[in-house]
Design an enzyme around this catalytic site. Structure first.
Site, short mmCIF file in Angstrom:
data_model
loop_
_atom_site.label_atom_id
_atom_site.label_comp_id
_atom_site.label_asym_id
_atom_site.label_seq_id
_atom_site.Cartn_x
_atom_site.Cartn_y
_atom_site.Cartn_z
N ASP A 233 0.83 -1.20 0.00
CA ASP A 233 0.00 0.00 0.00
C ASP A 233 0.87 1.26 0.00
O ASP A 233 1.88 1.33 0.71
CB ASP A 233 -0.85 -0.03 1.27
N GLU A 293 1.35 -0.49 -5.11
CA GLU A 293 0.38 0.57 -5.40
C GLU A 293 1.22 1.78 -5.79
O GLU A 293 1.64 2.57 -4.95
CB GLU A 293 -0.48 0.90 -4.19
C1 NOJ Z 1 -4.45 3.11 -0.71
C2 NOJ Z 1 -5.63 2.20 -0.54
O1 NOJ Z 1 -5.91 1.59 -1.77
C3 NOJ Z 1 -6.76 3.06 -0.03
O2 NOJ Z 1 -7.98 2.37 -0.05
C4 NOJ Z 1 -6.40 3.55 1.35
O3 NOJ Z 1 -7.40 4.43 1.79
C5 NOJ Z 1 -5.05 4.28 1.35
N1 NOJ Z 1 -4.04 3.60 0.58
C6 NOJ Z 1 -4.52 4.44 2.75
O4 NOJ Z 1 -4.01 3.24 3.23
#
Ligand code: NOJ
Length: 568
Positions: A233, A293
């Site tokens: 993430d 991500e």
């Molecule tokens: C990215 C995640 O995909 C999202 O859903 C989340 O709110 C943020 N990171 C914070 O962790």
């Protein structure tokens, strides 16, 4: 008589152990003739666990629900599922606020249910990928609880604490991506702590070696429990400028009413790559994959995430592809060419839990099913690994809240009505036509859209022309056709503004993919001589609706798609 090992027998034993572990590693890392590993041939599928399948009928999905759907996933053609965070959490950000990295939230089950899910996955050839949240924890995590308790607490330096600029003034102008200052004053110790996301998600201090160690060990713990990889993430937010310099302010305000800002001093620090290399080393011990991500602005940035010689993320997600929000062959071509030229394996995504579903983004309101099939035939036949989002295969649409009081995602409440939050793309999976789309016998945490009556697994399974059956056909082809598994990608007819077409070729065999991205019929003429297929004819493998051709001339109906074998 007791046996005492001599020095030479000990050396022999060590050598044997070493060669056995080498061969075990070799066995667990099968690479095909093209040097491709398991994750390069796999199809990944993202599951939002609150919304996939509810085994105990409490309105929220769970791990046993996921386990019960393994045969569905396998028959669909899925090889690995990425489950968004299912660890204990106060659920402020629906799991992205982790309170314990080594357990399962009781709402989803327990570790025994997790082990059962891994076992069911193995039975059905579905690997488990978990979501690792390295940037921040929940404010309820015991580490933060201790950290905030006093300025001299053991975990104080595990987070980012600073004095304000002046009384009650945050240390600098950084804005939380979810609204307001990125600093919250904690009265207990009269200092501010930093949070790139919600105030309930304090940022960890990755410059503290103890943080690094516990986080790396945490990934190893899950690999040993049977996990095949992690989606990481928010990787670009791990480090901040130690001098806390202000960010440049841009014109205008965002949906939360905050000034627009260039996150120059709190994102994308080079140290991120050091951490990724360390996480990768641990992953390599278990033949695991790291998916990132990675919101990148250009291909150079994306490229850096693969690392030197590929020593960081195997699968940084190409979100630039998702920013092509209209059916535009020239823009898609440009994007694919850029990523195809990067130094790693492309990863294609068209939907996820943070962006409006592809069904709505590309749909024109009249031909949405045809367009959903077109998009499936598109990104599942590119060179690279696709990551599907649950429900995409049945043409699930967004169901956005219409009243502020119904919104569950906090940013949808603070930003209403400009920002409605992400509830719309997180609604329950649509299994059948029974109440709540067969997801749960209790009212689910979010309501499915009325279209679940027609767009659901049971109904679409019976319809040979459904979105679901088109996905199944394309996925089956993808798993067996060498040109799709191993082949090159060559864009064809590059001046055509309406039809996206390309050749996937491998060892003298090829597939042609032609996708009419317009609402009118299109006739296209292919010259495949430069690709070595001078006198080729085409044989339809998949078409929707029917495509007609005459030698190298193909006619596609509006939003029609064709995947054809090129025969010499
Ligand atoms: C990215 C995640 O995909 C999202 O859903 C989340 O709110 C943020 N990171 C914070 O962790």
């Amino acid at each position: 008589m007791s046996w005492r090992p001599s020095l030479s027998s000990l050396i022999l034993l060590l050598l044997l152990t070493f060669s056995c572990s080498l061969s075990a590693a070799a066995q667990t890392q099968p690479v095909d003739a093209e040097g491709h590993q398991w994750w390069q041939h796999a199809v990944f599928y993202e599951i939002y666990p609150r919304s996939f399948a509810d085994s105990n009928n409490d309105g929220v999905g769970d791990l046993n629900g996921i386990s019960s759907k393994m045969s569905y996933l396998h028959e669909l053609g899925v090889d690995a599922i990425w489950i968004t965070p299912c660890f204990p959490s106060p659920q402020v950000d629906f799991g992205y606020d982790v309170a314990d990295y080594r357990n399962i939230d009781p709402m989803y089950g327990n570790l025994a249910d997790f082990d059962h899910m891994v076992a069911e996955g193995r039975k059905h050839h579905v690997r488990i990928i978990l979501d690792f949240v390295p940037n921040h924890t929940s404010d309820q995590h015991p580490w933060f609880q201790d950290s905030r308790s006093s300025r001299t607490a053991e975990h104080r330096d595990w987070y980012i604490w600073r004095d304000g600029k002046a009384a009650g003034q945050p240390p600098n102008n950084w804005i939380s991506i979810f609204g307001g200052s990125a600093w919250t004053l904690d009265p207990a110790t009269n200092q501010f702590y930093y949070h790139f996301f919600y105030a309930q998600q304090p940022d960890l201090n990755w410059r503290n070696p103890a943080v690094e160690k516990v986080m790396l060990d945490g990934t190893r713990w899950w690999y040993q429990r049977g996990v095949s990889g992690f989606r990481l993430d928010a990787v670009d937010t791990l480090f901040e400028d130690p001098q806390l310099r202000d960010n440049p302010v841009l014109d205008g305000t965002n949906k939360q009413g905050d000034p627009n800002m260039q996150n120059k001093n709190n994102t994308n620090f080079p140290e991120v790559h050091e951490v990724l290399r360390k996480l990768r080393k641990v992953a390599d011990e278990s033949d695991a994959v790291l998916i990132g991500e990675t919101w990148t602005a250009n291909v150079d940035e994306l490229d850096r995430y693969y690392g030197q010689g590929g020593n960081e993320l195997q699968m940084p997600m190409d979100f630039m592809f998702t920013t092509v929000n209209k059916l535009s062959p020239p823009e898609f071509r440009r994007q694919i060419a850029a990523v195809d030229g990067a130094h790693g394996w492309p990863v294609f995504v068209i939907s996820n839990h943070d962006i409006v579903r592809s069904y709505n983004r590309y749909g024109d309101g009249k031909n949405n099913d045809a367009i959903a099939k077109l998009m499936g035939a598109f990104y599942l036949t590119l060179r690279g690994t696709p990551i599907m989002y649950y429900g995409e295969e049945i043409g699930m649409e967004n169901n956005d809240p219409t009243r502020k009081q119904d919104v569950k995602d906090p940013i949808g409440r603070t930003g209403w009505p400009q920002e409605k939050g992400r509830d719309g793309e997180r609604t329950p999976m649509q299994w059948n036509t029974t109440p709540n789309a067969g997801f749960s016998q209790k009212d689910p945490w979010l309501p499915p859209p009325p279209s679940f009556q027609t767009h659901n697994v049971a109904t679409e399974s019976k319809d040979p022309n459904s979105v679901l059956n088109l996905y199944k056909k394309v996925l089956a082809l993808r798993h067996t056709n060498p040109a799709l598994l191993e082949g090159t990608y060559t864009a064809l007819n590059q001046d055509d503004p309406n039809v996206m077409s390309y050749l996937r070729a491998y060892k003298g065999k090829a597939l042609l993919v032609a996708l009419n991205m317009s609402a009118t019929p299109q006739k296209i003429v292919f010259n495949l001589a430069p690709q070595g297929f001078a006198s080729a004819t085409l044989k339809t493998l998949i078409a929707s609706p029917k495509a007609s051709f005459n030698r190298n001339e193909v006619t596609l109906l509006p939003f029609g798609l064709l995947i054809a074998e090129v025969k010499q």
